[in-house]
Design an enzyme around this catalytic site. Sequence first.
Site: not given
Ligand code: AP5
Length: 210
Positions: A11, A86, A125, A158, A169
């Site tokens: 994402k 979410r 990552r 991270r 997660r």
């Molecule tokens: P990346 O693009 O970073 O993936 P992502 O889907 O953004 O994954 P995240 O881990 O950031 O999502 P998340 O939803 O768990 O975390 P968030 O920060 O939102 O890609 C991942 C890796 O793969 C990278 O190394 C990239 O280079 C590689 N990659 C990407 N695409 C690729 C491809 N096509 N091919 C090959 N490699 C690829 O949330 C963190 C925490 O915040 C949550 O756990 C929660 O505690 C809190 N939080 C966030 N939002 C909310 C909410 N709405 N409500 C409540 N708590 C929340």
Amino acid sequence: MVLLGPPGAGKGTQAVMLAERLNYLHLSTGDILRENVKQGTEIGKKAKSYMDKGELVPDDIVIEMMLDEIKTDAKDRDFILDGFPRTIYQAGKIDAALEKLKLDIDLVIYFKTSLKIVLFRLTGRRLCRECGENYHIVNMPPKKEGVCDKCKSELYRRKDDVEETIKKRLEVFEGQTKELIDYYKGKGVLKEISGDLDAEEVYEKLSVII
Ligand code: AP5
């Protein structure tokens, strides 16, 4: 636009590409929360323990924070919500708030991604401490190990990218977020893309949909 998918679906990667290439405003709940933790704000203090455990931060904290961002920055620009909403509760609240602002969510992309890929991506990552640039030790490695290509700062892992927390997660995604797929299907705005493809292939599919 809303980007929906399990952790590691890509994402954030796609949102950054869309922001750079098509000038979307990128609002990532995770990034905004992490910045709050780093700055030691009230929101950051409340959110940290949930994030470290891989649990969702309570709805009210996140909703207020995101609505502030939208009201300040997103009124006159196409914007991407990355990682928000979410829960069905968050989705209802954001719909009501957007209606008041005469704004709309007109596209939701669900990145359907396999478990094996997600685990591989997240354990590999690495992020830049300074500019936030995203790397993967195998898929998208930096030129020099542990150093950001763009700003030469240190790369870090991270805290929630360890296997046990990634599993939590994923459980949270299955239990609390996945039902948003039907919610947005019902509204006729959901499109599905395979998150397993490489980043440029995903981007190409996304561009066609947009
Ligand atoms: P990346 O693009 O970073 O993936 P992502 O889907 O953004 O994954 P995240 O881990 O950031 O999502 P998340 O939803 O768990 O975390 P968030 O920060 O939102 O890609 C991942 C890796 O793969 C990278 O190394 C990239 O280079 C590689 N990659 C990407 N695409 C690729 C491809 N096509 N091919 C090959 N490699 C690829 O949330 C963190 C925490 O915040 C949550 O756990 C929660 O505690 C809190 N939080 C966030 N939002 C909310 C909410 N709405 N409500 C409540 N708590 C929340």
